[in-house]
Design an enzyme around this catalytic site. Structure first.
Site, short mmCIF file in Angstrom:
data_model
loop_
_atom_site.label_atom_id
_atom_site.label_comp_id
_atom_site.label_asym_id
_atom_site.label_seq_id
_atom_site.Cartn_x
_atom_site.Cartn_y
_atom_site.Cartn_z
N ASP A 67 0.83 -1.20 0.00
CA ASP A 67 0.00 0.00 0.00
C ASP A 67 0.87 1.26 0.00
O ASP A 67 0.61 2.22 -0.73
CB ASP A 67 -0.92 -0.02 1.23
CG ASP A 67 -1.75 1.25 1.34
OD1 ASP A 67 -2.60 1.48 0.47
OD2 ASP A 67 -1.52 2.02 2.29
N GLU A 139 -2.00 -5.21 -3.73
CA GLU A 139 -1.06 -4.47 -2.88
C GLU A 139 -0.04 -5.41 -2.25
O GLU A 139 1.16 -5.07 -2.16
CB GLU A 139 -1.82 -3.71 -1.80
CG GLU A 139 -2.62 -2.53 -2.34
CD GLU A 139 -3.45 -1.84 -1.28
OE1 GLU A 139 -3.80 -0.66 -1.48
OE2 GLU A 139 -3.75 -2.47 -0.25
#
Length: 253
Positions: A67, A139
């Site tokens: 992320d 992610e």
């Protein structure tokens, strides 16, 4: 066996091992082949899997890392792509690109859902096809690539999806109407509050003006927006007002 033959043999064994990888098809789509396959497997392991029985780690830690990496790459890309945008406008675009819908779409182009390692309950309910699951997995995959290689390699991989990012921004630009959304929200209220916009400041030469607009509701100041045109400043003021009045709705923009 001579030195040249030994090198060729070593390279061939490496190629054969790569092709025999259970995730070879996925790695081909990504454009990256892992040196440490356990990282790739971890990135694809959903938390629904009983890791106590399998010994596998789920992908939540890699998702956390990925992320941040995705955010950093997008921030740099937007900074270079839109040199005239303000910090607030860049942040809004970054939030749009890094949210579930965009990342999940990219995950689907990679057929990531076909490679996820999930628990029985998740498999039965087809929960692994959900947007949030695909976003998290992508992610985590980015986090795994980063650990397996380096930042520049990871950035190169992410920017392969530049067309998807541009498509999202184009779609968003066509649908972006915070003034309309604010008006719609106010009209849904019992007393139908009145909204008004007023330019409170403008500066700079004619070719590079900056406008500052205040939005009021029933005569009460709510928020201020700025931009290179009156329209842009009004939109930013309306968006700020929406964030104050209806945070959950403004996140969609």
């Amino acid at each position: 066996m001579g030195l040249l033959e030994t090198i060729k043999s070593t390279i061939q064994r490496s190629v054969d091992q790569t092709k025999n990888s259970e995730f070879y098809e996925l790695e081909e789509k990504i454009g990256y082949h892992f040196k440490n396959n356990s990282l790739l497997k971890e990135s694809l392991t959903h938390p629904s899997l009983d890791t106590r029985k399998t010994g596998l780690r789920n992908n939540q830690r890699l998702e956390f890392l990925g992320d941040s990496v995705v955010g950093c790459v997008l921030a740099k890309w937007l900074f270079q792509k839109f040199p005239d945008l303000s910090e607030g406008e860049l942040s809004r675009k970054k939030s749009l690109l890094a949210r579930g819908k965009t990342l999940a779409q990219i995950a689907r182009t990679l057929n990531l859902q076909n490679h996820l390692i999930v628990g029985k309950s998740e498999s039965k309910s087809s929960g692994y096809l959900r947007q949030a699951v695909l976003e998290d997995a992508l992610e985590a995959l980015i986090g795994a690539i980063y650990l397996d290689s380096n930042y520049s390699t990871t950035e190169r991989i992410i920017l392969k999806w530049e067309e998807a990012f541009q498509s999202t921004l184009k779609e968003e630009a066509n649908n972006f109407n915070p003034k309309g959304k604010l008006q719609e929200f106010l009209q849904s209220q019992p007393d139908t509050p009145r909204v008004a916009y007023q330019v409170i400041k403008q500066s700079g030469p004619d070719h590079n003006k900056q406008f500052k607009v205040e939005v009021t509701i029933n005569g009460n100041p709510v928020s201020i927006g700025s931009g290179k045109s009156k329209k842009m400043a009004e939109e930013q003021a309306a968006l700020s007002a929406m964030k104050k009045l209806l945070p959950s709705a403004s996140e969609e923009n």
